[in-house]
Design an enzyme around this catalytic site. Structure first.
Site, PDB file in Angstrom:
ATOM      1  N   GLY A  40      44.967  42.251  35.696  1.00 56.68           N
ATOM      2  CA  GLY A  40      44.155  43.442  35.512  1.00 56.68           C
ATOM      3  C   GLY A  40      42.809  43.379  36.216  1.00 56.68           C
ATOM      4  CG  HIS A  41      40.240  46.798  35.825  1.00 59.91           C
ATOM      5  ND1 HIS A  41      39.837  48.105  35.734  1.00 59.91           N
ATOM      6  CD2 HIS A  41      40.364  46.362  34.558  1.00 59.91           C
ATOM      7  CE1 HIS A  41      39.704  48.444  34.465  1.00 59.91           C
ATOM      8  NE2 HIS A  41      40.027  47.405  33.743  1.00 59.91           N
TER       9      HIS A  41
END
Length: 329
Positions: A242-243
């Protein structure tokens, strides 16, 4: 067809030969399937029982394996059979797919892109503005590399991979088919007027050297700043990062595992298959998360966690033992 004597293979491994065989070795194979001209390996005593029925003429074995090879069969004893077998597999590996020309005529390369010496670009590739490709990069068919990306020397990118704008890939990396680097992070917020509002993801992805990203895996760009995958990390197929997550050096993530946003992994962390890590957590150096576990709290360095929700391994095993006894009552 490649073939080697047992002595020639041992010259590569520097092990100790036990027994003899005059059979030329034509390939490596697992014990159950090996033919009389093939070599296998035994990395654990529990597999020694398979040697008696195997047709393999030779095997690479750990030093603690005590069985005898038998007539016209041989062992090469080494400290670590798994590592030694990887050298043998490399010895027999077939050549990579062939390029008829350095750059295929159907590839689209922007005039402002820079292509290093010895770099190959396959059919149907798109190389965007201000992209910099290092030396001896291999890009197979139908790869997309968008604006202002950099790709380090000797990196290999397989068909269908996408590297989105402003992302940076180090040297000696491998991106497997259909991996995606730099897609938008998953960011939305409720809005009374518009429902779910998309939060712009304006960061990028930075991948270190000697990193491998598996097929269909995704490393999302940061909302701001960078999602980072450190040197030597190995990411399996179908993994989600994820970011704004940050992976230290030499981390391993097995298939179907995932990190939510802003997770920090220390060096040498191992994430088992299908494990999931909640956002904004920190997992310390050398920690291990077992397959299928769900992590909802920080993990100190060196701990092994199991279960859903994940707890220390000893605690999880005690819980499972209690449940098993209760089920049998």
């Amino acid at each position: 067809m490649k073939n080697f004597s047992i002595t020639e293979i041992n010259d590569l491994l520097n092990g100790v030969i036990v027994g003899t065989t005059n059979q030329r070795i034509t390939a490596p194979e697992q014990l159950e399937l090996a033919s009389e001209s093939e070599i296998s390996f035994i990395g654990n005593n529990k597999y020694t029982k398979l040697w008696e029925t195997s047709k393999a003429c030779a095997a690479i074995v750990n030093q603690d394996i005590n069985i005898e090879p038998g007539e016209n069969r041989a062992f090469i004893k080494v400290p670590n059979a798994d590592l030694a077998m990887s050298q043998v597999l490399e010895l027999f590996a077939p050549p990579a797919p062939h390029f008829d020309e350095m750059i295929h005529p159907s590839a689209v390369i922007h005039p402002t892109a820079t292509v290093g010496e010895g770099t190959h670009i396959g059919a149907g590739c798109f190389i965007g503005p201000k992209v910099v490709l290092g030396d001896n990069v291999i890009i197979y068919a139908n790869v997309t590399i968008l604006d202002e990306c950099t790709i380090g020397n000797h990196t290999v990118i397989w068909s269908g991979a996408v590297v989105r704008e402003r992302c940076h890939i180090g040297s000696h990396c491998i991106l497997h088919p259909n991996s995606t680097i730099g897609a938008d992070g998953f960011g939305f917020r409720p809005c009374p007027q518009r429902g779910l509002v998309k939060i712009p993801q304006i960061g990028n992805v930075i991948i270190g050297n000697w990193v491998e990203i598996g097929a269909n895996s995704c490393v999302d760009r940061g909302k701001f700043s960078s999602t980072i995958v450190g040197d030597g990390c190995k990411i399996d197929n179908l993994v989600q990062i994820g970011h704004n997550s940050k992976l230290g050096k030499f981390c391993i993530m097995a298939g179907n595992s995932g990190l939510a946003g802003s997770v920090t992994l220390g060096n040498g962390v191992i994430i088992g298959g299908s494990a999931s890590i909640k956002d904004h957590l920190t997992i310390g150096d050398g920690a291990i998360v077992g397959a299928g576990s769900g992590v909802a709290a920080d993990i100190p360095a060196g701990k092994t966690m199991l279960g859903y929700p994940a707890v220390e391994a000893r605690t999880a095993l005690k819980q499972w033992a209690i449940l098993k006894r209760m089920a049998n009552e």
